[in-house]
Scaffold this active site. Sequence first.
Site, PDB file in Angstrom:
ATOM      1  CB  CYS A   4      -0.887  -0.045   1.245  1.00 18.32           C
ATOM      2  SG  CYS A   4      -1.693   1.499   1.605  1.00 18.32           S
ATOM      3  CB  CYS A   7       1.198   0.954   4.411  1.00 15.14           C
ATOM      4  SG  CYS A   7      -0.424   0.680   5.166  1.00 15.14           S
ATOM      5  CG  ASP A  30      -3.130  14.465  -3.958  1.00 16.16           C
ATOM      6  OD1 ASP A  30      -4.068  13.776  -3.540  1.00 16.16           O
ATOM      7  OD2 ASP A  30      -2.576  14.254  -5.059  1.00 16.16           O
ATOM      8  CG  HIS A  46      -4.052  -1.019   5.118  1.00 18.53           C
ATOM      9  ND1 HIS A  46      -3.569  -0.330   4.028  1.00 18.53           N
ATOM     10  CD2 HIS A  46      -4.979  -1.874   4.647  1.00 18.53           C
ATOM     11  CE1 HIS A  46      -4.188  -0.766   2.935  1.00 18.53           C
ATOM     12  NE2 HIS A  46      -5.046  -1.708   3.283  1.00 18.53           N
ATOM     13  CG  ASN A  83     -12.844   9.903  -4.126  1.00 21.41           C
ATOM     14  OD1 ASN A  83     -13.907  10.477  -4.325  1.00 21.41           O
ATOM     15  ND2 ASN A  83     -11.688  10.374  -4.539  1.00 21.41           N
ATOM     16  N   GLY A  89     -14.147   6.333  -7.544  1.00 20.54           N
ATOM     17  CA  GLY A  89     -12.905   7.041  -7.857  1.00 20.54           C
ATOM     18  C   GLY A  89     -11.795   6.842  -6.846  1.00 20.54           C
ATOM     19  CG  HIS A  94      -4.228   3.469   3.849  1.00 22.90           C
ATOM     20  ND1 HIS A  94      -3.119   2.836   4.415  1.00 22.90           N
ATOM     21  CD2 HIS A  94      -4.676   4.338   4.782  1.00 22.90           C
ATOM     22  CE1 HIS A  94      -2.931   3.315   5.636  1.00 22.90           C
ATOM     23  NE2 HIS A  94      -3.866   4.235   5.882  1.00 22.90           N
ATOM     24  CG  HIS A  96      -7.085   8.882   1.000  1.00 22.51           C
ATOM     25  ND1 HIS A  96      -7.207   7.571   0.589  1.00 22.51           N
ATOM     26  CD2 HIS A  96      -7.379   9.639  -0.079  1.00 22.51           C
ATOM     27  CE1 HIS A  96      -7.531   7.540  -0.701  1.00 22.51           C
ATOM     28  NE2 HIS A  96      -7.651   8.781  -1.134  1.00 22.51           N
TER      29      HIS A  96
END
Length: 102
Positions: A4, A7, A30, A46, A83, A89, A94, A96
């Site tokens: 991930c 992670c 981002d 996670h 999302n 999308g 994980h 967020h």
Amino acid sequence: MKDCIFCKILRKEIPSEFIYEDEHCFAINDINPKAKKHILVIPKEHIESLNEIKDFEIVKKLFEAISKINIKENISHFKTLINTGAKAGQEVMHLHIHVLSD
Ligand code: 5GP
Ligand code: ZN
């Protein structure tokens, strides 16, 4: 979780500047910002998505973190987005919260 992205960022296997961190969550900018400020607030555990949350205490922790980040980053107006599921999308599986501010 081994493969991930978030992670891996948490384990420092992928370099990324942490703009916030506490016991339960962390935040990064981002990589592909869709607003002047585009922050991702991420639980350290996670959890794939909102659908997999067992203890909703983490949602409170994430929004407390957003509040602290916004003070630190001088963000007064913003949008949040979560999302949930690939069909909605979600690309990184994980959980967020996107925080977007112009
Ligand atoms: P999603 O579509 O899953 O809600 O959003 C995933 C977000 O993670 C996207 O906005 C994407 O630009 C961001 N992202 C993907 N990989 C990385 C990365 O390695 N570093 C950072 N900082 N952001 C990433
Ligand atoms: Zn993960």
